[in-house]
Design a protein around this motif. Structure first.
Motif, short mmCIF file in Angstrom:
data_model
loop_
_atom_site.label_atom_id
_atom_site.label_comp_id
_atom_site.label_asym_id
_atom_site.label_seq_id
_atom_site.Cartn_x
_atom_site.Cartn_y
_atom_site.Cartn_z
N ASP A 268 31.33 6.24 235.50
CA ASP A 268 31.83 5.41 234.41
C ASP A 268 32.91 4.46 234.92
N LEU A 269 33.78 4.94 235.81
CA LEU A 269 34.83 4.09 236.38
C LEU A 269 34.23 2.97 237.22
N LEU A 270 33.23 3.28 238.05
CA LEU A 270 32.61 2.24 238.87
C LEU A 270 31.79 1.27 238.03
N ASN A 271 31.20 1.76 236.95
CA ASN A 271 30.56 0.84 236.00
C ASN A 271 31.57 -0.14 235.43
N TYR A 272 32.72 0.37 235.06
CA TYR A 272 33.78 -0.47 234.50
C TYR A 272 34.21 -1.53 235.50
N ILE A 273 34.42 -1.12 236.75
CA ILE A 273 34.83 -2.07 237.80
C ILE A 273 33.77 -3.13 238.01
N ARG A 274 32.50 -2.73 238.02
CA ARG A 274 31.40 -3.68 238.22
C ARG A 274 31.27 -4.63 237.04
#
Length: 394
Positions: A268-274
C-alpha cells in the motif's frame, strides 16, 4: 538542513545555513548494528576520512545481551540490561570507543533505533519471549528510551514520556533531499507466523498488520506528498525488499520481522509513492547484518511490474564478526529474487554521494574487524539516475 533542524554531534540542535545557501550535493554515511563484543568499530576510521556531511545510524547502536554471550574481541559489562542504570552504563561503554567518539564529533548524526536498543525482536509492547508481563516490559522500555535520549543527538521534542518516545521525524537538505526517519518498532503489530521465516501467506498479507501504526503512516504520507525535494528518502530499520531467503521457490522463506511480514502495508505504501509520483524515492535500511542493493516494485514477486523505488541496505558495522564476500546459496538467491541486484555479508557501511542528477552508493567493507588494523575499501558501487529507480553498476 532546514534552519535549526540539524541534529548536532553534541546532542541537541545547531543553526545551519538556510536552504538557498546550501550546495546541491551532499555526502553521508549509512550504518547500523555495532555489537561491541563481536567486532571492533574499525569502519569509523575510514568514515572519518570520507569527509561526510552527516551520518545515518539505523538501529542497534547498543546490544542488550549479558556479558560474554557473543564475545569475540571484547566484552560487555554485566548481565542483560534492565534498569535505567544498566542502559546508561551500556551506552557509556559503547561511547567509550575512541573511533565512535571521533565520528560523533565530526558531523551531525541522524539516529533511529531498531530492537537491541531495548530488547531483541520487540514489537510494540510485546516481547519475543513468552510469559513476559506487559507492565514490566513497558517499564523496561521506559528505562531504555530514557537512556537512549540522554546519550544520543536528539531534539528536545524527542524527550520520552514514560514508555513512549516519538522518534519519527523529518529533515531537509535544502531542495536536494527530504529525509523521513522512521520508527518501525514502537508501533508495529506482533510479527505473524510466530516470527518464523514463512511464505507470504494469509497472516503475512493481513491488512490489519502494521509496521508503522496509524499516526506514523499518516504523517509519512503527508510528508511525502508535500515534499518538493529532488530525492525523497526513507531512513528506517528493516528490509523492504520482498526476498525469499531460501532461494528455493518450493520452500519460500520470507522474514516476518521485516516488511514481508507486513506485506499489505508495504504494498500500500509503494502504491501510494507510485500513484502520487513521489520524486526519486530511496529507502535506506539497516538491521540484517549484510549488504543488499534492491529495486522495489509494489509486489516484488511480480517481475512484470514497473520499478517504484530503490533500496540500499547497509550491513552491520561489527555485529557478526568477519563476514563473507559471497554468502552461501548466493546464486540461487539472486536467481529467485529479481529485486536483488547485489548481496554481500561483509562488515562496513554505505557512503552516499547525492546531487540533483544522480545518487551514488559505495559499499565500504572492512577486511577484518576482529583485530586492529583492518582495511576499509569499496567492495561495490551503484548509481541511480534522477527520474529512474533502476540500479546501475558504477
Amino acid at each position: 538542513f532546514r534552519c535549526g533542524d540539524a541534529e548536532s554531534p553534541i546532542g541537541r540542535t545547531r543553526t545551519m545555513p538556510l536552504p538557498h545557501q546550501l550546495p546541491d550535493q551532499v555526502r553521508f554515511a549509512v550504518t547500523s548494528c555495532q555489537n561491541y563484543e563481536q567486532g571492533l568499530f574499525t569502519a569509523y576510521e575510514q568514515m572519518a576520512n570520507d569527509d561526510v556531511d552527516l551520518v545515518f545510524h539505523l538501529g542497534d547502536y547498543i546490544y542488550e545481551y549479558e556479558a560474554g554471550r557473543n564475545g569475540k574481541v571484547r566484552t560487555h559489562h554485566g548481565s542483560e540490561i534492565m534498569s535505567l542504570g544498566d542502559y546508561r552504563v551500556r551506552h557509556a561503554q559503547y561511547r567509550s570507543d575512541p573511533l565512535l567518539q571521533n565520528m560523533h564529533a565530526l558531523c551531525p548524526w541522524w539516529v533511529t533505533w531498531d530492537d537491541h536498543e531495548f530488547d531483541n525482536n520487540c514489537a510494540c509492547d510485546i516481547s519475543e519471549e513468552s510469559g513476559i508481563d506487559s507492565l514490566s516490559f513497558l517499564t523496561r522500555r521506559a528505562n531504555a528510551y530514557q537512556a537512549y535520549y540522554e546519550m544520543m543527538p536528539l531534539r528536545l521534542r524527542q524527550i520520552p514520556r514514560g514508555s513512549d518516545m516519538r522518534l519519527y521525524r523529518s529533515a531537509q537538505f535544502g531542495r536536494l533531499a527530504e529525509f523521513s526517519i522512521l520508527d518501525t518498532r514502537q508501533y508495529r503489530t506482533d510479527q505473524p507466523n510466530g516470527d518464523r521465516k514463512s511464505p507470504l501467506n494469509e497472516a503475512a498479507l493481513d491488512p490489519t498488520q502494521s509496521m508503522l501504526g496509524t499516526k506514523q503512516r499518516g504523517w509519512l504520507s503527508r510528508n511525502l506528498i508535500r515534499s518538493t525535494a529532488t530525492w525523497n528518502v526513507l531512513a528506517q530499520q528493516v528490509m523492504m525488499g520482498m526476498v525469499n531467503r531460501s532461494g528455493d521457490p518450493d520452500n519460500q522463506q520470507y522474514s516476518m520481522d521485516q516488511w514481508p511480514g507486513y506485506a499489505h502495508e508495504r504494498m500500500d505504501l509503494l502504491n501510494y509513492i507510485r500513484d502520487r509520483q513521489v520524486s526519486n524515492p530511496v529507502v535506506l535500511t539497516g538491521d540484517i547484518h549484510s549488504n543488499w542493493a534492491n529495486e522495489l516494485r509494489v509486489d516484488d514477486r511480480q517481475t512484470e511490474q514497473s520499478l517504484v523505488a530503490t533500496e540500499f541496505v547497509a550491513t552491520s558495522l561489527s555485529s557478526g564478526g568477519n563476514g563473507l564476500d559471497k554468502p552461501k546459496n548466493l546464486d540461487a538467491l539472486l536467481a529467485e529474487n529479481a529485486c536483488v541486484k547485489w548481496h554481500n555479508a561483509e562488515r562496513g557501511y554505505i557512503r552516499c554521494d547525492v546531487t540533483p542528477d544522480s545518487w551514488k552508493s559505495d559499499y565500504m567493507v572492512v577486511d577484518d574487524v576482529l583485530k586492529p588494523g583492518g582495511k576499509t575499501f569499496a567492495r561495490n558501487s551503484f548509481v541511480v539516475e534522477s527520474g529512474s529507480p533502476k540500479l546501475n553498476q558504477a
